[in-house]
Motif scaffolding. Structure first.
Motif, PDB file in Angstrom:
ATOM      1  N   ARG A  38       0.826  -1.208   0.000  1.00 26.35           N
ATOM      2  CA  ARG A  38       0.000   0.000   0.000  1.00 26.35           C
ATOM      3  C   ARG A  38       0.860   1.257   0.000  1.00 26.35           C
ATOM      4  O   ARG A  38       0.572   2.213  -0.712  1.00 26.35           O
ATOM      5  N   GLN A  39       1.891   1.266   0.820  1.00 26.84           N
ATOM      6  CA  GLN A  39       2.762   2.444   0.908  1.00 26.84           C
ATOM      7  C   GLN A  39       3.521   2.672  -0.395  1.00 26.84           C
ATOM      8  O   GLN A  39       3.764   3.797  -0.784  1.00 26.84           O
ATOM      9  N   THR A  40       3.916   1.610  -1.047  1.00 28.13           N
ATOM     10  CA  THR A  40       4.772   1.720  -2.226  1.00 28.13           C
ATOM     11  C   THR A  40       3.989   1.858  -3.526  1.00 28.13           C
ATOM     12  O   THR A  40       4.312   2.691  -4.366  1.00 28.13           O
ATOM     13  N   GLN A  43      -0.223   4.498  -5.248  1.00 29.78           N
ATOM     14  CA  GLN A  43      -0.115   5.910  -5.570  1.00 29.78           C
ATOM     15  C   GLN A  43      -0.252   6.077  -7.070  1.00 29.78           C
ATOM     16  O   GLN A  43       0.023   5.162  -7.835  1.00 29.78           O
ATOM     17  N   PHE A 168       7.920   6.528   1.288  1.00 28.83           N
ATOM     18  CA  PHE A 168       7.779   5.406   2.222  1.00 28.83           C
ATOM     19  C   PHE A 168       8.842   5.440   3.305  1.00 28.83           C
ATOM     20  O   PHE A 168       8.557   5.285   4.485  1.00 28.83           O
ATOM     21  N   ARG A 171       8.296   8.165   5.966  1.00 27.51           N
ATOM     22  CA  ARG A 171       7.179   7.826   6.851  1.00 27.51           C
ATOM     23  C   ARG A 171       7.548   6.656   7.765  1.00 27.51           C
ATOM     24  O   ARG A 171       7.218   6.647   8.946  1.00 27.51           O
ATOM     25  N   TRP A 172       8.215   5.669   7.206  1.00 27.54           N
ATOM     26  CA  TRP A 172       8.599   4.491   7.990  1.00 27.54           C
ATOM     27  C   TRP A 172       9.549   4.895   9.114  1.00 27.54           C
ATOM     28  O   TRP A 172       9.357   4.527  10.264  1.00 27.54           O
TER      29      TRP A 172
END
Length: 180
Positions: A38-40, A43, A168, A171-172
């Protein structure tokens, strides 16, 4: 005629426990994969770079799980983890120093991904993006309070610029790392 089946029953019980543990671990791994996906990839404009980034993160996660086979499936050595995550980069670019620390199972994948993101960012924008750049990695463990201090210091790289966007890795790391 009677037969003692105690050993067989114990083996069956142990197999059930192991199967349950394996199932739990697989579910946790898939939850992590879904979050990374989802993060990667969730978008607009997902392209080859994002797919490669996703693949690299999954490889990092898989390698982190490999470290459990060297121990009791509960802990992994931090030095081994750092060296394994940094394997794609020339070892002479790194100074690695720290005491023996066994990371608990829950921390291993998170730590692996965090180190992977730091190395990726260093290769794109930091010390690893230039020939003379180096990265010093060190850690210490405060036994009485159970606090791990991990340092990632880049030297001889380009001037640090604030990021223009939050990807990502940013945020990570913000969620994982608490800078001191």
């Amino acid at each position: 005629m009677s037969q003692d089946i105690t050993a067989r029953k114990e083996a069956e019980r142990l197999q059930a426990v192991l199967t349950s543990e394996l199932s739990h671990r697989v579910k946790n791994a898939f939850s992590t994969v879904i979050a990374i996906a989802r993060q990667t990839l969730d978008q607009e404009g997902t392209g080859r770079d994002q797919v490669n980034a996703f693949q690299d993160r999954l490889i990092s996660m898989a390698k982190a799980h490999d470290l459990f086979t060297h121990r009791d499936w509960q802990r992994a050595d931090l030095r081994e983890l750092v060296i394994q995550v940094l394997e794609p980069y020339p070892p002479e670019r790194f100074e690695i120093e720290g005491c023996a620390v066994l990371l608990p199972q829950k921390a291993v994948v998170s730590f692996s991904l965090a180190i992977h993101e730091l190395a990726t960012n260093a290769a794109k924008y930091g010390a690893l993006s230039v020939v003379q750049g180096k990265v010093a990695i060190s850690w210490s463990f405060e036994e009485p309070v159970g606090r791990l201090r991990f340092k990632w210091i880049e030297r001889d790289g380009p001037t640090v610029q604030p990021p223009t966007r939050k990807g990502f890795g940013s945020r990570w790391l913000r969620g994982f790392w608490q800078p001191s």
